[in-house]
Design an enzyme around this catalytic site. Sequence first.
Site, PDB file in Angstrom:
ATOM      1  N   HIS A 114     -60.209   5.110 -72.925  1.00 25.12           N
ATOM      2  CA  HIS A 114     -61.071   6.185 -72.413  1.00 25.12           C
ATOM      3  C   HIS A 114     -62.324   5.620 -71.750  1.00 25.12           C
ATOM      4  O   HIS A 114     -62.612   4.421 -71.826  1.00 25.12           O
ATOM      5  CB  HIS A 114     -61.446   7.161 -73.533  1.00 25.12           C
ATOM      6  CG  HIS A 114     -62.206   6.546 -74.682  1.00 25.12           C
ATOM      7  ND1 HIS A 114     -63.546   6.292 -74.632  1.00 25.12           N
ATOM      8  CD2 HIS A 114     -61.793   6.169 -75.911  1.00 25.12           C
ATOM      9  CE1 HIS A 114     -63.945   5.778 -75.793  1.00 25.12           C
ATOM     10  NE2 HIS A 114     -62.895   5.687 -76.588  1.00 25.12           N
ATOM     11  N   CYS A 166     -60.834   2.232 -80.403  1.00 23.97           N
ATOM     12  CA  CYS A 166     -60.379   2.624 -79.075  1.00 23.97           C
ATOM     13  C   CYS A 166     -60.724   1.549 -78.051  1.00 23.97           C
ATOM     14  O   CYS A 166     -61.512   0.646 -78.308  1.00 23.97           O
ATOM     15  CB  CYS A 166     -61.034   3.943 -78.659  1.00 23.97           C
ATOM     16  SG  CYS A 166     -60.338   5.406 -79.469  1.00 23.97           S
TER      17      CYS A 166
END
Length: 276
Positions: free
Chosen positions: A153, A169
């Site tokens: 992301h 992440c």
Amino acid sequence: MVYASRYLRLMSPFMMGPDVNAVQNRLKELGYYQGAVDGIFAPATEEAVRAFQAQAGLEADGVVGPATWDALGMGEIPPARGNKRISIDVQKKILNLSENNRLVKTYPVAVGKPETPTPTGNWTIIEKQVDPGGPFGARWMRLSVPWGGYGIHGTDNPSSIGKAASHGCVRMYNEDVIDLFNRVEIGTPVRITGRVDLGRILGLGDSGDDVIQVQNQLAVLGYYGGDIDGVYGSQTQDAVRAFQQDQGLDPDGIVGPLTYDRMQQVYDMALGARQP
């Protein structure tokens, strides 16, 4: 030192994001949640999580950590497809995109902190979302990691790129994640490689950076008042036992997977951590 994406839970202000959205979707599929799938971890979502946990034989604490993610399952996972491949090196902190086995582009990324590393392995992009906002930045691509809400992301903290800074992440500059998002599809394979230290089983007499991490977390949580010296002495053992006792774990004074996971969860909650 534990594979755990951010712990989803009821906070003020409410936690928001595509990982919450994924939990709500799955709870709705399983019949536990009747509210809006809006990506907001509000009381109705917590109530549904607790109901699911109780039925699944988990501690019904309303917190979505690795065990709850794993129990929820992922539903139907899209098959790998296409001639593009993503490879991520967590040590070099780069993401490579290839097509027909030829390198197309390389991007700098941020990866998981040592205590919450990015999970290595072979995964697939199973979801794409435009403009998730906040710490997720301009784009979100969820990975098929069964025990967490992991994804590639964007970010609202561009200075973190090139560092081990996330809760597992893979972060990218927003302009880069938009570019990658437009080049890949759901089903694109993702291979994550590199050395990940999930921590040894620690006990009396051990020493090292992993002991320092345990001592630091126990100190923040109020269990340890000794020197942060990386030596697992009797004072560290007593602090671990006290923590385990309070958390309903076997108070054996040994830091293994269950204690690592619970310590990270309680530590995150104490600090109000919410970054993915």
